[in-house]
Structures are given as structure tokens and as C-alpha cells.
Design a protein around this motif. Structure first.
Motif, PDB file in Angstrom:
ATOM      1  N   UNK A  99       0.826  -1.204   0.000  1.00 54.37           N
ATOM      2  CA  UNK A  99       0.000   0.000   0.000  1.00 54.37           C
ATOM      3  C   UNK A  99       0.863   1.258   0.000  1.00 54.37           C
ATOM      4  N   UNK A 100       2.130   1.117   0.350  1.00 47.19           N
ATOM      5  CA  UNK A 100       3.015   2.277   0.268  1.00 47.19           C
ATOM      6  C   UNK A 100       3.179   2.734  -1.175  1.00 47.19           C
ATOM      7  N   UNK A 101       2.920   1.852  -2.132  1.00 47.78           N
ATOM      8  CA  UNK A 101       2.996   2.206  -3.547  1.00 47.78           C
ATOM      9  C   UNK A 101       1.639   2.607  -4.114  1.00 47.78           C
ATOM     10  N   UNK A 149       1.004  -1.725   4.563  1.00 41.87           N
ATOM     11  CA  UNK A 149       1.528  -3.061   4.336  1.00 41.87           C
ATOM     12  C   UNK A 149       1.105  -3.657   3.010  1.00 41.87           C
ATOM     13  N   UNK A 150       1.174  -4.972   2.941  1.00 43.33           N
ATOM     14  CA  UNK A 150       0.959  -5.692   1.690  1.00 43.33           C
ATOM     15  C   UNK A 150      -0.384  -6.408   1.687  1.00 43.33           C
ATOM     16  N   UNK A 151      -1.243  -6.100   0.716  1.00 44.30           N
ATOM     17  CA  UNK A 151      -2.522  -6.813   0.615  1.00 44.30           C
ATOM     18  C   UNK A 151      -2.318  -8.232   0.098  1.00 44.30           C
ATOM     19  N   UNK A 202      -5.213   5.760   5.028  1.00 42.42           N
ATOM     20  CA  UNK A 202      -4.132   5.462   5.967  1.00 42.42           C
ATOM     21  C   UNK A 202      -4.266   3.979   6.302  1.00 42.42           C
ATOM     22  N   UNK A 203      -3.331   3.176   5.790  1.00 40.93           N
ATOM     23  CA  UNK A 203      -3.420   1.720   5.863  1.00 40.93           C
ATOM     24  C   UNK A 203      -2.341   1.181   6.800  1.00 40.93           C
ATOM     25  N   UNK A 255       8.196  11.721   5.787  1.00 42.15           N
ATOM     26  CA  UNK A 255       9.428  12.380   5.367  1.00 42.15           C
ATOM     27  C   UNK A 255      10.340  11.461   4.568  1.00 42.15           C
ATOM     28  N   UNK A 256       9.826  10.310   4.179  1.00 45.65           N
ATOM     29  CA  UNK A 256      10.574   9.414   3.313  1.00 45.65           C
ATOM     30  C   UNK A 256      10.744   8.025   3.881  1.00 45.65           C
ATOM     31  N   UNK A 257      10.695   7.901   5.212  1.00 47.85           N
ATOM     32  CA  UNK A 257      10.882   6.596   5.826  1.00 47.85           C
ATOM     33  C   UNK A 257       9.840   6.255   6.857  1.00 47.85           C
ATOM     34  N   UNK A 258       8.738   6.978   6.860  1.00 48.26           N
ATOM     35  CA  UNK A 258       7.699   6.745   7.868  1.00 48.26           C
ATOM     36  C   UNK A 258       6.951   5.454   7.610  1.00 48.26           C
ATOM     37  N   UNK A 259       6.416   4.882   8.677  1.00 46.72           N
ATOM     38  CA  UNK A 259       5.476   3.773   8.608  1.00 46.72           C
ATOM     39  C   UNK A 259       4.114   4.273   9.056  1.00 46.72           C
ATOM     40  N   UNK A 260       3.102   3.462   8.837  1.00 47.90           N
ATOM     41  CA  UNK A 260       1.755   3.861   9.250  1.00 47.90           C
ATOM     42  C   UNK A 260       1.718   4.194  10.731  1.00 47.90           C
TER      43      UNK A 260
END
Length: 335
Positions: free
Chosen positions: A6-8, A16-18, A54-55, A297-302
Motif C-alpha cells: 500500500x506504500x505504492x 503493508x501488503x494486501x 491510511x493503511x 518524510x521518506x521513511x515513515x510507517x503507518x
């Protein structure tokens, strides 16, 4: 089918990844895909431009169904039909190029056309509700592909009866615009009306200055846009906020029902959260251009976005007694 993070798929670039990603390039394919997943009892999430999601981090037991039906067309001299997967700003550009007024103030808003009626997108004195005539829905409860009138959606400030529900999927929208040279009155210019192309460029420039036009090179735009809606409160609550701050000129907008709309950005700043908070090195920060955007800012997680949202919301509630409501849809996480 394919898998992707989902970041893409989202403008916050977190998540994360569905289980699977299914891309649908027509309204029929979108309806059929949702119908098939529903019949199989599979969880799913409809994704357009991903600008209002926001996933959660990690693996997710759901299928991402990507609306990619991108067609935009004139139905008659003043009516535009757009597929749910059309880039919203492309719809605005199409309208302006054809001399049609009504949505130029909504230039630069990220996301897809199909998302605009769900939360009644608006900016600078205009809302989708002003021009939306009907919406084509796949009704997940009845299994019917149907066009419904806009007035059946209970459209209000950043709300429709489609929002936060799973009852239907937007397949297409229709907008009734006006053939004229001048824009609708632009609120940020005191109601001034400009030639359509000029109005669009003015809005884009205004939004860029706030980091609200997507730019992969600018982390201030790695966001979900305005993260909190402007709170609508009783007049006495607005008076209390004004007294606490003791500042002339507090933004307040009287509503038809007697309540008052406040500026969430103004409240956030006065609660002690300046632009760029909490500062250099933090993975998630308020935009350096606009306090209403929470940014990666480039490296954040949910989890980083969630933590910042909770801190800001809690700070505003503690200082002013006003609870800010998030605008994005939260998937697998809670505030």
C-alpha cells in the motif's frame, strides 16, 4: 492479479501488503470484481488515487481493488462523465479546456474522480455537491449496477452516505457544469471571478505553496492532504476557544444550522504544533508549509503517522475541548 505494498498505492506512501491487487480498467470489470470477491466472502478495499487512505503496516488479509477506468467525456454541451479511476485533476483540466465552469476551484486536489462524491470534496468555496448530478454505483447489498441522483447521497461538508460504509462502489460520475468564461467566485480571493484558465493556475499555485499538489520530490506532499476536517461546533464552544486564545480575527464561519465552523489548521497551530513539528529527523511530521497535513518524510510507517495524529488531536482537545476528526479512511488502524 499481483501483489504490491500500500506504500505504492497511497499518497502517504505507507501501509503493508494486501493479499492481492486487482486492477480494473472498466466500470463493468470493477463491478464484476467486487461482486466476485463479495460472493467468495473475501475482504477488499477499493483504491483510486490512494490520496485519502491510511493503511496499517504488515501483511493484510484483503484484496486491493484498483479503480483504473480513466475515461472522461462530454455527454452533452455542459455535462461531463468520468470513470471512477480518472485522475480528478485531469477532470478539472478537461472541463477548463472545454470552457466549462464549476470545478476550477478544485484544481490540484489529488485522488480519483470516484472518490470525490464519497467525501464531497471541496476547496476555496466550491464543493463537488454543487455540480454533481448523478453517480453510477455497484450496490453491494442488492447486486445492482445503477445510476442514482446526487440528492440521494446526503451530501454535506466532507460527507456522503457512502463514506465509511461498504454498501456501494462508485463506478462513474456525472457533473453538470456551466458554459462561461469566468470562474465561480473564489473564496480565497474575496469572491473574485477570473477567466477559467487563470483561475485554475491561481488555485494550483496556491495549493503548491501549501504543499498540496503531489510532487514526488517534495516530502511535504507525501500526505493525505488535509488530515483533519474543520470542526463544526456550537457558538458557545467557538466563543470559548476565542477567549482561551485571546486573539483577534479567529477564523469562524457561521453555518446554516446556527453552529460555527472553525479552522483545524488554526487550532493545531495555537495548540502548540507549528509547521514541521516535531522537527528534523522525525519520520512523520506536520508539513513545513501547512499544519493541516501530516507527512511522511521518506521513511515513515503507518504507525508513525498514527502516533503523530494522536498527539496533535490530543493536544487540540486538551487545550480547546474540541475533538478533531480525521478526514482519511483508516484501514487496520485506529486513532
Amino acid at each position: 492479479m499481483s501483489t504490491s505494498s500500500f506504500s505504492a498505492l497511497t499518497t502517504l506512501r505507507v501501509g503493508g501488503t494486501p493479499r492481492d491487487v486487482v486492477t480494473c480498467t472498466s466500470a463493468g470489470e470493477l463491478a464484476d470484481t467486487v461482486a466476485g470477491l463479495d460472493a467468495a466472502g473475501s475482504s477488499l478495499l477499493i483504491v483510486g488515487g490512494g490520496s485519502n487512505l491510511l493503511v496499517a503496516d504488515g501483511p493484510l488479509e484483503l484484496t486491493a481493488v484498483v479503480a483504473a477506468n480513466e475515461g472522461i467525456a462530454l455527454i452533452d454541451a455542459t455535462t461531463i462523465r468520468a470513470g471512477a479511476g480518472a485522475v480528478w485533476d485531469d477532470v478539472v483540466s478537461f472541463a477548463v479546456e472545454h470552457g466549462l465552469a464549476g470545478i476550477e476551484a478544485l484544481s490540484g486536489i489529488p485522488g480519483s474522480a470516484g472518490a470525490t462524491p464519497v467525501q464531497n470534496v471541496g476547496a476555496y468555496g466550491a464543493e463537488v455537491a454543487d455540480v454533481l448530478t448523478r453517480v453510477r454505483l455497484w450496490n453491494r447489498e442488492t447486486g445492482v449496477d445503477e445510476w442514482v441522483p446526487a440528492d440521494s447521497l446526503d451530501l454535506a461538508y466532507r460527507y456522503s452516505n457512502l463514506k465509511f460504509t461498504s454498501r456501494a462502489v462508485v463506478l462513474e460520475i456525472e457533473l453538470q457544469l456551466a458554459a462561461r468564461e469566468l470562474s465561480a467566485p473564489l473564496r480565497h480571493l474575496g469572491g473574485e471571478r477570473l477567466p477559467l484558465a487563470q483561475a485554475r493556475e491561481n488555485i494550483l499555485a496556491t495549493r503548491r505553496a501549501k504543499g498540496m499538489v503531489l510532487d514526488a520530490a517534495d516530502h511535504d506532499t507525501w500526505s493525505a492532504g488535509s488530515f483533519f476536517t474543520n470542526p463544526v461546533v456550537p457558538p458557545e464552544a467557538a466563543d470559548r476557544v476565542a477567549d482561551l486564545v485571546g486573539e483577534e480575527g479567529m477564523p469562524r464561519y457561521p453555518q446554516p444550522d446556527g453552529r460555527v465552523k472553525l479552522s483545524a489548521a488554526w487550532l493545531i497551530e495555537r495548540a502548540g504544533f507549528p509547521r514541521g513539528y516535531p522537527g528534523e529527523g522525525a519520520p512523520a511530521r506536520l508539513s513545513t508549509k501547512h499544519t493541516l497535513a501530516l507527512t511522511n518524510r521518506g521513511g515513515a510507517r503507518a504507525a508513525d503517522i498514527v502516533e503523530l495524529a494522536r498527539e496533535v488531536r490530543g493536544g487540540v482537545a486538551k487545550k480547546f475541548g474540541v475533538t478533531l476528526e480525521p478526514e482519511p479512511v483508516w484501514v487496520g488502524v485506529e486513532i
